[in-house]
Design a protein around this motif. Sequence first.
Motif, PDB file in Angstrom:
ATOM      1  N   PRO A  71      -7.568  -5.169 -36.244  1.00  0.00           N
ATOM      2  CA  PRO A  71      -7.075  -3.865 -35.465  1.00  0.00           C
ATOM      3  C   PRO A  71      -5.420  -3.931 -35.316  1.00  0.00           C
ATOM      4  CG  PRO A  71      -9.155  -4.712 -34.408  1.00  0.00           C
ATOM      5  CD  PRO A  71      -8.687  -5.619 -35.558  1.00  0.00           C
ATOM      6  N   GLY A  72      -4.746  -2.748 -35.404  1.00  0.00           N
ATOM      7  CA  GLY A  72      -3.368  -2.823 -34.926  1.00  0.00           C
ATOM      8  C   GLY A  72      -2.630  -3.181 -36.297  1.00  0.00           C
ATOM      9  N   THR A  73      -2.989  -3.949 -37.217  1.00  0.00           N
ATOM     10  CA  THR A  73      -1.995  -4.431 -38.347  1.00  0.00           C
ATOM     11  C   THR A  73      -1.686  -3.441 -39.605  1.00  0.00           C
ATOM     12  OG1 THR A  73      -4.006  -5.179 -39.738  1.00  0.00           O
ATOM     13  CG2 THR A  73      -3.122  -6.796 -38.014  1.00  0.00           C
ATOM     14  N   LEU A  74      -2.444  -2.212 -39.424  1.00  0.00           N
ATOM     15  CA  LEU A  74      -2.074  -1.284 -40.398  1.00  0.00           C
ATOM     16  C   LEU A  74      -1.535  -0.130 -39.786  1.00  0.00           C
ATOM     17  CD1 LEU A  74      -3.950  -0.456 -43.905  1.00  0.00           C
ATOM     18  CD2 LEU A  74      -3.022   1.452 -42.306  1.00  0.00           C
ATOM     19  N   VAL A  75      -0.303   0.036 -40.043  1.00  0.00           N
ATOM     20  CA  VAL A  75       0.245   1.317 -39.326  1.00  0.00           C
ATOM     21  C   VAL A  75       0.787   2.394 -40.434  1.00  0.00           C
ATOM     22  CG1 VAL A  75       2.167   1.885 -37.512  1.00  0.00           C
ATOM     23  CG2 VAL A  75       0.954  -0.229 -37.265  1.00  0.00           C
ATOM     24  N   LEU A  76       0.480   3.467 -40.244  1.00  0.00           N
ATOM     25  CA  LEU A  76       0.929   4.462 -41.296  1.00  0.00           C
ATOM     26  C   LEU A  76       1.943   5.373 -40.630  1.00  0.00           C
ATOM     27  CD1 LEU A  76      -2.328   5.608 -43.062  1.00  0.00           C
ATOM     28  CD2 LEU A  76      -0.631   4.260 -44.155  1.00  0.00           C
ATOM     29  N   ARG A  77       3.109   5.710 -41.112  1.00  0.00           N
ATOM     30  CA  ARG A  77       3.974   6.525 -40.614  1.00  0.00           C
ATOM     31  C   ARG A  77       4.226   7.766 -41.702  1.00  0.00           C
ATOM     32  NH1 ARG A  77       5.780   1.428 -39.438  1.00  0.00           N
ATOM     33  NH2 ARG A  77       6.605   1.229 -37.193  1.00  0.00           N
ATOM     34  N   TYR A  78       3.864   9.014 -41.009  1.00  0.00           N
ATOM     35  CA  TYR A  78       3.886  10.119 -41.774  1.00  0.00           C
ATOM     36  C   TYR A  78       5.267  10.327 -42.348  1.00  0.00           C
ATOM     37  CZ  TYR A  78       1.185  14.612 -42.636  1.00  0.00           C
ATOM     38  OH  TYR A  78       0.486  15.257 -43.253  1.00  0.00           O
ATOM     39  N   PRO A  79       5.221  10.555 -43.597  1.00  0.00           N
ATOM     40  CA  PRO A  79       6.507  10.770 -44.432  1.00  0.00           C
ATOM     41  C   PRO A  79       7.266  12.165 -43.739  1.00  0.00           C
ATOM     42  CG  PRO A  79       4.930  10.425 -46.030  1.00  0.00           C
ATOM     43  CD  PRO A  79       4.165  10.486 -44.687  1.00  0.00           C
ATOM     44  N   GLU A  80       8.563  11.710 -43.337  1.00  0.00           N
ATOM     45  CA  GLU A  80       9.023  12.954 -42.447  1.00  0.00           C
ATOM     46  C   GLU A  80       9.275  14.192 -43.185  1.00  0.00           C
ATOM     47  OE1 GLU A  80      10.909  14.695 -39.121  1.00  0.00           O
ATOM     48  OE2 GLU A  80       9.634  12.899 -39.446  1.00  0.00           O
ATOM     49  N   GLN A  81       9.863  13.997 -44.474  1.00  0.00           N
ATOM     50  CA  GLN A  81      10.013  15.464 -45.009  1.00  0.00           C
ATOM     51  C   GLN A  81       9.012  16.180 -45.478  1.00  0.00           C
ATOM     52  OE1 GLN A  81       9.905  12.410 -46.347  1.00  0.00           O
ATOM     53  NE2 GLN A  81       9.538  12.116 -48.614  1.00  0.00           N
ATOM     54  N   LEU A  82       7.556  15.659 -45.525  1.00  0.00           N
ATOM     55  CA  LEU A  82       6.155  16.259 -45.561  1.00  0.00           C
ATOM     56  C   LEU A  82       5.813  16.697 -44.320  1.00  0.00           C
ATOM     57  CD1 LEU A  82       4.325  13.709 -48.197  1.00  0.00           C
ATOM     58  CD2 LEU A  82       5.785  16.016 -48.649  1.00  0.00           C
ATOM     59  N   ARG A  83       6.222  15.912 -43.371  1.00  0.00           N
ATOM     60  CA  ARG A  83       5.917  16.319 -41.893  1.00  0.00           C
ATOM     61  C   ARG A  83       6.496  17.636 -41.429  1.00  0.00           C
ATOM     62  NH1 ARG A  83       7.805  17.115 -36.912  1.00  0.00           N
ATOM     63  NH2 ARG A  83       9.718  16.006 -37.595  1.00  0.00           N
ATOM     64  N   GLN A  84       7.747  17.852 -41.885  1.00  0.00           N
ATOM     65  CA  GLN A  84       8.501  18.852 -41.597  1.00  0.00           C
ATOM     66  C   GLN A  84       8.145  20.206 -42.363  1.00  0.00           C
ATOM     67  OE1 GLN A  84      12.655  17.916 -42.361  1.00  0.00           O
ATOM     68  NE2 GLN A  84      12.784  16.508 -40.503  1.00  0.00           N
ATOM     69  N   ARG A  85       7.604  20.087 -43.616  1.00  0.00           N
ATOM     70  CA  ARG A  85       7.146  21.075 -44.237  1.00  0.00           C
ATOM     71  C   ARG A  85       5.446  21.375 -43.992  1.00  0.00           C
ATOM     72  NH1 ARG A  85       9.933  18.486 -48.980  1.00  0.00           N
ATOM     73  NH2 ARG A  85       7.941  17.885 -49.775  1.00  0.00           N
ATOM     74  N   TRP A  86       4.934  20.684 -43.195  1.00  0.00           N
ATOM     75  CA  TRP A  86       3.360  20.778 -42.565  1.00  0.00           C
ATOM     76  C   TRP A  86       2.702  20.625 -44.079  1.00  0.00           C
ATOM     77  CZ3 TRP A  86       0.984  22.337 -38.096  1.00  0.00           C
ATOM     78  CH2 TRP A  86       1.670  22.459 -37.101  1.00  0.00           C
ATOM     79  N   GLU A  87       2.891  19.554 -44.782  1.00  0.00           N
ATOM     80  CA  GLU A  87       2.291  19.247 -46.163  1.00  0.00           C
ATOM     81  C   GLU A  87       1.223  18.103 -45.669  1.00  0.00           C
ATOM     82  OE1 GLU A  87       4.033  18.801 -49.776  1.00  0.00           O
ATOM     83  OE2 GLU A  87       5.796  20.359 -49.432  1.00  0.00           O
TER      84      GLU A  87
END
Length: 273
Positions: A190-206
């Motif tokens: 637990p807590g060792t795999l942290v995903l960060r949403y790619p910012e450019q895709l988040r901004q495009r709601w992809e």
Amino acid sequence: MQHTTFMLAFLITLVAPTGFAQNRHPDSTITRLAWGAVNVLVQADTANGLLVWAETSPIAYQRSQHSFVASFSPESLDSWVNLAHLVITTSTPPSDSAAALATPALVARDGSHLLVFRRRKKGKWESHAEILLSDRAEQHPWYIDADRDNAQAFVEAIWLQGGRSRQQPARPLVHDANPLDPSSSPVLLPGTLVLRYPEQLRQRWEMGEVWMSFVVQADGTADTASFRVLLSDDPAFATTVMAALRRARYKPAAVGGVPIAAHVHQRFIFRIR
């Protein structure tokens, strides 16, 4: 997990809703099937044999969640595919003693197996088929109900991709983790795999998903040289997943209490909701 004003959610090990993602770079060695709450990937692999990977949706599937991954020798497929086709399409009435019409088990290199069968009801074969996926010890069977078209599509995918992986599978250098047998699979700490949403895709709601295979070593780390992206809706999603896996830590699989390296398959889902 990273939270934003859009409430980003990541589903790591289970399936996404059917039809959610489309591969932007089609690969002829991969067939992807969607049956309601069940998603299936069939891949030709000349080094490791035909890969069959199935998972249920954590949202659409109301019963226990299931996952199955196994590699099969291409040389074992031809006669099995012919029998499976007969099982699915035959309209011949059963004998008085027959309770089911079934293929032999198609046995994977780790001993897990699958088969296709139809049951008898009131003297007739039911029109739909069932696909049984099981671990070697048959302690965790998974029955998938499939109508005739879906069952045929599954068998045809095995025939097609089996023909593209005709080289005899190499002797496995690492253990094959079968999700139906929890003792054979590494466990993410637990807590060792942290995903960060790619910012450019988040901004495009992809939104999208990544299907990955990799080896978890005996020390609990992911072997970066083993990373293989089978499907990805955007290269940025795959880059994010691989970066997270480099930092992740697992409790490794073990045989006789001794930690071993294990080849695993994992699906990562990126969704804004």
